[in-house]
Enzyme design. Sequence first.
Site, short mmCIF file in Angstrom:
data_model
loop_
_atom_site.label_atom_id
_atom_site.label_comp_id
_atom_site.label_asym_id
_atom_site.label_seq_id
_atom_site.Cartn_x
_atom_site.Cartn_y
_atom_site.Cartn_z
N ASN A 137 -8.10 4.65 -2.51
CA ASN A 137 -7.52 3.50 -1.92
C ASN A 137 -6.86 2.51 -3.03
O ASN A 137 -6.99 2.69 -4.19
CB ASN A 137 -8.80 2.63 -1.16
CG ASN A 137 -7.87 1.67 0.13
OD1 ASN A 137 -6.87 1.74 0.09
ND2 ASN A 137 -8.70 1.04 0.54
N HIS A 193 -2.08 1.04 7.08
CA HIS A 193 -2.28 1.01 5.97
C HIS A 193 -2.12 2.59 5.28
O HIS A 193 -2.57 3.51 6.06
CB HIS A 193 -3.87 0.77 5.59
CG HIS A 193 -4.35 0.64 4.19
ND1 HIS A 193 -3.66 -0.14 3.34
CD2 HIS A 193 -5.22 1.23 3.50
CE1 HIS A 193 -4.35 -0.04 2.15
NE2 HIS A 193 -5.19 0.82 2.13
N CYS A 225 0.80 -1.02 0.14
CA CYS A 225 0.16 -0.14 -0.08
C CYS A 225 0.83 1.32 -0.02
O CYS A 225 0.38 2.19 -0.52
CB CYS A 225 -0.79 0.07 1.51
SG CYS A 225 -0.12 0.31 2.85
#
Length: 472
Positions: free
Chosen positions: A413, A391, A95
């Site tokens: 995202n 994250h 991520c």
Amino acid sequence: MKMKKHLFAMMAFSAGLGCFAQSGSNGGGISADMLADIVASYKDTPADKAVMNALCANGIGKLAMNHENLAFVDTHFSNVVESKGITDQKSSGRCWMFTGMNVMRAKMISKYNLGAFEFSQAYTFFWDQLEKANLFLQGIIDTSDKEWEDQTVQWLLRNPLNDGGQFTGVSDIIGKYGIVPKDVMQESYSSDNTSQMAEFIKRKLREGAMDIRNAVEANGGRKDAARLEAIKKDVLCDVYRILVLNIGEPPSKFVWTMRDADGKEISTKEYTPKSFYDEYIGEDLRGNYVMVMNDPSREYYKCYEIDYDRHMYDGYNWLYVNLPIDDVKDMAIASIKDSTMLYFSCDVGKFLNMSKGTLDLNNFDYESLLGMKFGMDKKERVMSFDSGSSHAMTLMAVDLDENGKPKKWMVENSWGENAGYRGHLIMTDQWFEEYMFRLVVEKKYVPEKILDILKQKPERLPAWDPMFKNED
């Protein structure tokens, strides 16, 4: 009759516990009296029984979902940075890489009017894993004269490699190896699904660690630099082979055609990864950005550095300025208002309603369901390892009220376009305050008084500090 059986069984168990306590330790265990009080504290009311029956057949999250908070999600934002296309890290911990590269691709899309363009995550990941392998092996060499029980040695052996990371990985890896478009080096099964490949690399690295330490021991505790360098190089050759076989060999040069949003050809040229980076990004990712943190367990307006929190041995540890949350918000708002996305990280699993794509403290009512309070504040959650940055995503929108105060935020995202709200997550400002941790801001949006803090000698924290948690 049922209650009598339960009471009789409890008395018999307590008697047995008393025998154990007499022959066991002198204190600190659960005594018979304490156990009786604990058991008696559960009242077994009809309401308790109903909750127990429901929870035994369903997940806590499903039953704790706050029905009153399931109304339509307000998707209006006063300030939005436009983007095209949603990325998908799939079953990998990349991520941090997707987020950093999404910040850069948004600029490139805007500047050249491109369609849903992406940089190659597989290319950057390949070099990230090789550099992390070297970081581990050189760390083993550096500590090879220490005892096996040394905390740093043990930490290294427990953490030889991972695919998580943070922004210094973006700046250091891309700064050294450049970057390429995704259609030049596509994803592979192992870059999308990293766990099995990682296990073999970690095993090979641990074997190398044993060889290094055994060589030092056989040499009477002295380090033969040439011998240890040769061992490291042999292991890195094996790691490189594993990476090539699983991801493909990264290109040293390539021909790429740029097309605008309508598919019209703009240019066709030959590039190296470095020349491509220089032409289309061209900024100093390390010198032009500041990482800020909201960690109430540490003193504010101070600079911190975390040991071994880097992606390259000759790279840079994660350096950050710890700030109150309002300072962080002000910089984020200034950046978004100027159409510039930001690298953002948080504790994404807390109060996440994936079907709605919202992060809201009112999404779930765990306290009513379980009949108890959960009272730790953000500082206590960090100190007890209950919460931390898990994250990274790309902060790209804020909704401000008439007084310029944020009501909610939105991130792009990297879980695919069908996850959350069209690939995005929307968070309330209250959730932002409680579970946001890191933000990477261009220096032009950072006040001078905060830039001056970077002139301090940073306080160096150990690798096992609560804040050492790579986003994945």
